[in-house]
Design a protein around this motif. Structure first.
Motif, PDB file in Angstrom:
ATOM      1  N   UNK A   1      60.812  70.879  -2.563  1.00 38.46           N
ATOM      2  CA  UNK A   1      61.019  70.217  -3.853  1.00 38.46           C
ATOM      3  C   UNK A   1      60.942  68.697  -3.759  1.00 38.46           C
ATOM      4  N   UNK A   2      61.032  68.154  -2.515  1.00 34.42           N
ATOM      5  CA  UNK A   2      60.926  66.704  -2.377  1.00 34.42           C
ATOM      6  C   UNK A   2      60.587  66.348  -0.930  1.00 34.42           C
TER       7      UNK A   2
ATOM      8  N   UNK B   1      60.638  79.397   8.367  1.00 35.83           N
ATOM      9  CA  UNK B   1      61.546  79.674   7.247  1.00 35.83           C
ATOM     10  C   UNK B   1      60.698  79.926   6.007  1.00 35.83           C
ATOM     11  N   UNK B   2      60.701  81.177   5.530  1.00 31.20           N
ATOM     12  CA  UNK B   2      59.986  81.480   4.294  1.00 31.20           C
ATOM     13  C   UNK B   2      60.970  81.532   3.129  1.00 31.20           C
ATOM     14  N   UNK B   3      60.452  81.761   1.931  1.00 27.64           N
ATOM     15  CA  UNK B   3      61.239  81.729   0.694  1.00 27.64           C
ATOM     16  C   UNK B   3      61.935  80.370   0.511  1.00 27.64           C
TER      17      UNK B   3
ATOM     18  N   UNK C   1      59.198  73.106  12.816  1.00 25.84           N
ATOM     19  CA  UNK C   1      59.628  73.990  11.726  1.00 25.84           C
ATOM     20  C   UNK C   1      58.439  74.238  10.812  1.00 25.84           C
ATOM     21  N   UNK C   2      58.166  75.505  10.509  1.00 29.30           N
ATOM     22  CA  UNK C   2      57.094  75.901   9.588  1.00 29.30           C
ATOM     23  C   UNK C   2      57.734  76.446   8.319  1.00 29.30           C
ATOM     24  N   UNK C   3      57.479  75.769   7.196  1.00 27.75           N
ATOM     25  CA  UNK C   3      58.084  76.140   5.915  1.00 27.75           C
ATOM     26  C   UNK C   3      57.072  76.855   5.022  1.00 27.75           C
ATOM     27  N   UNK C   4      57.525  77.884   4.322  1.00 33.11           N
ATOM     28  CA  UNK C   4      56.680  78.645   3.404  1.00 33.11           C
ATOM     29  C   UNK C   4      57.481  78.991   2.153  1.00 33.11           C
ATOM     30  N   UNK C   5      56.888  78.738   0.984  1.00 32.21           N
ATOM     31  CA  UNK C   5      57.634  78.947  -0.261  1.00 32.21           C
ATOM     32  C   UNK C   5      57.768  80.414  -0.644  1.00 32.21           C
ATOM     33  N   UNK C   6      56.842  81.279  -0.169  1.00 36.01           N
ATOM     34  CA  UNK C   6      56.885  82.696  -0.518  1.00 36.01           C
ATOM     35  C   UNK C   6      57.393  83.526   0.659  1.00 36.01           C
ATOM     36  N   UNK C   7      57.708  84.791   0.376  1.00 30.28           N
ATOM     37  CA  UNK C   7      58.094  85.721   1.439  1.00 30.28           C
ATOM     38  C   UNK C   7      56.858  86.091   2.244  1.00 30.28           C
ATOM     39  N   UNK C   8      56.924  85.957   3.554  1.00 32.69           N
ATOM     40  CA  UNK C   8      55.793  86.298   4.416  1.00 32.69           C
ATOM     41  C   UNK C   8      55.802  87.783   4.778  1.00 32.69           C
TER      42      UNK C   8
ATOM     43  N   UNK D   1      63.207  68.233   1.408  1.00 29.59           N
ATOM     44  CA  UNK D   1      64.186  69.049   0.675  1.00 29.59           C
ATOM     45  C   UNK D   1      63.498  70.307   0.161  1.00 29.59           C
ATOM     46  N   UNK D   2      64.153  71.441   0.362  1.00 24.79           N
ATOM     47  CA  UNK D   2      63.613  72.724  -0.135  1.00 24.79           C
ATOM     48  C   UNK D   2      64.622  73.362  -1.078  1.00 24.79           C
ATOM     49  N   UNK D   3      64.241  74.514  -1.606  1.00 23.63           N
ATOM     50  CA  UNK D   3      65.126  75.264  -2.494  1.00 23.63           C
ATOM     51  C   UNK D   3      66.361  75.782  -1.767  1.00 23.63           C
ATOM     52  N   UNK D   4      66.352  75.725  -0.426  1.00 19.94           N
ATOM     53  CA  UNK D   4      67.472  76.284   0.337  1.00 19.94           C
ATOM     54  C   UNK D   4      68.134  75.303   1.290  1.00 19.94           C
ATOM     55  N   UNK D   5      67.557  74.118   1.484  1.00 17.44           N
ATOM     56  CA  UNK D   5      68.159  73.208   2.450  1.00 17.44           C
ATOM     57  C   UNK D   5      67.448  71.881   2.540  1.00 17.44           C
ATOM     58  N   UNK D   6      67.948  71.032   3.438  1.00 17.78           N
ATOM     59  CA  UNK D   6      67.362  69.719   3.696  1.00 17.78           C
ATOM     60  C   UNK D   6      67.074  69.619   5.189  1.00 17.78           C
ATOM     61  N   UNK D   7      65.857  69.160   5.529  1.00 17.30           N
ATOM     62  CA  UNK D   7      65.441  69.075   6.927  1.00 17.30           C
ATOM     63  C   UNK D   7      64.867  67.691   7.188  1.00 17.30           C
ATOM     64  N   UNK D   8      64.952  67.284   8.442  1.00 14.09           N
ATOM     65  CA  UNK D   8      64.394  65.988   8.818  1.00 14.09           C
ATOM     66  C   UNK D   8      63.490  66.144  10.035  1.00 14.09           C
ATOM     67  N   UNK D   9      62.494  65.268  10.126  1.00 13.17           N
ATOM     68  CA  UNK D   9      61.560  65.335  11.247  1.00 13.17           C
ATOM     69  C   UNK D   9      60.951  63.963  11.485  1.00 13.17           C
ATOM     70  N   UNK D  10      60.466  63.765  12.712  1.00 17.09           N
ATOM     71  CA  UNK D  10      59.772  62.527  13.049  1.00 17.09           C
ATOM     72  C   UNK D  10      58.389  62.481  12.400  1.00 17.09           C
TER      73      UNK D  10
END
Length: 388
Positions: free
Chosen positions: A175-176, A169-171, A33-40, A186-195
């Motif tokens: 946050x943690x 997932x952008x935008x 999963x690639x996370x980005x805080x802004x709109x790409x 944890x992001x502004x839109x959800x919670x994800x887990x990874x190894x």
């Protein structure tokens, strides 16, 4: 959390380093999963804009040696996608002939047998018209260098990542980050887990690293990206074989001045000062300091007679700078499944494919392809607060 929501790896930050890291992990069949805080795509960080300089000319051998393979990786991506990502122009390196900086660049290329052409004051203008070489300056051309098409490269590598099954997932602002055998993000839109997690957050790296108990001496600076109008069209155009250039130091500048031939804006040449003003990455546009523009104006008026010495366009970019201007490529000292890529100090874009490969190797617990001692966190040991 269900198994479907558990990733092998989460990469935080979809700039050039994060995008190539995610791509490399996906080529290893890792669910990523690639996370980005802004709109790409966006212009808020350090990876936007149409062009970047690519070169083997460096004072440090380890960069020159890494760039040998990096060129191959860029070419491989071109073959895979059919996209043109690189244009060879050569790089004109200038500087006081006996200065440490200029000699460092020259000796590294000679030592590593990089193709180069040494110019003299007598033949300089035959090869490089419309540039006035300063008295006492030496000059040579790194003939392998050129222009990278940055926006295109970013779009292409993200597209390849998605074709391999990667998720972007952008935008979603992180946050943690909770370390552990399974890392929770944890992001502004959800919670994800990874190894495993890779943090490649550019100017926001310092903030994110605080969540995992690390304080690195990263300074964020705002750069004025300046474009200068040609007096006569195509004087400094890429099609006229005008090279990129780099001034190592001199009377006008204490840091590098670099330029790329006119290409992205018709009739405008990109010339910048490799230094800036410290800023908060969320407040960068409030800065009004133009001292770097003043330095550039003086240099252009004296040495580039074919340009109008007033910037036609000024854009913004940010560097995240380490005290020694070398990258951070390392595992968290207490949590080996958190990997950090940061502090690219304004010269990291060209290394994107190699940084992605190295951060992938670190994430998978493999021996890195190169000696990473210049990039270890331990060189800042007194500045680390590992409280977790």
């Amino acid at each position: 959390m269900s198994a479907a929501e558990l990733y092998d790896f989460i990469v935080i930050g979809a700039g050039v380093q994060g995008s190539f890291t995610a791509y490399q992990l996906a080529t290893r069949n890792k669910k990523t999963l690639l996370l980005e805080q802004f709109t790409l795509p966006h212009t808020r960080g350090s990876s936007h804009g149409q062009t970047r300089l690519i070169r083997k000319a460096y004072e440090q051998d380890f960069y020159t040696q890494m760039m040998n393979e990096c060129y191959e990786l860029w070419a491989k991506l071109e073959r895979e996608t059919g996209a043109t990502l690189y244009r060879r122009t050569g790089l004109l390196v200038m500087g006081p002939e006996s200065s440490q900086g200029y000699l460092g660049f020259k000796k590294s290329l000679e030592k590593n047998k990089t193709p180069m052409v040494v110019l003299t004051p007598e033949n300089f203008n035959q090869h490089i018209p419309n540039v006035i070489l300063a008295d006492g300056d030496g000059a040579f051309v790194d003939t392998t260098a050129g222009v990278l098409y940055a926006d295109r490269a970013l779009k292409v590598v993200q597209g390849q990542f998605q074709k391999l099954g990667g998720v972007i997932k952008d935008q979603e602002k992180v946050t943690d980050i909770k370390p552990g055998p399974i890392v929770t993000v944890t992001t502004s839109a959800g919670v994800y887990q990874a190894k495993g997690v890779v943090i490649t957050a550019g100017p926001w790296a310092k903030t994110l690293l605080a969540h995992v108990g690390i304080q690195l001496p990263l300074q964020v600076v705002r750069i004025n990206v300046c474009y200068w109008k040609e007096k006569i069209a195509d004087t400094y155009h890429v099609k006229k074989r005008f090279p990129c250039f780099l001034l190592t130091e001199g009377d006008e500048a204490k840091s590098h001045i670099y330029g790329l031939p006119s290409n992205e804006y018709p009739g405008l040449m990109k010339i910048c000062y490799h230094s800036g003003t410290e800023t908060d990455p969320d407040q960068r546009d409030k800065l009004t300091d133009k001292s770097d523009v003043d330095i550039l104006q003086r240099y252009i008026a004296r040495h580039l007679p074919g340009l109008i010495p007033q910037p036609a366009v000024v854009e913004s970019c940010m560097y995240t700078v380490t005290p020694d201007h070398h990258f951070v490529l390392d595992c968290h000292p207490a949590h080996g499944n958190i990997v950090i890529g940061a502090g690219f100090s304004g010269h990291g874009f060209k290394f994107g494919p190699m940084v992605g490969k190295l951060l992938c190797e670190l994430s998978l617990g493999e021996v890195p392809s190169y000696d990473l001692s210049p990039f270890r966190i331990s060189r800042f040991q007194t500045n680390i607060k590992s409280s977790l």
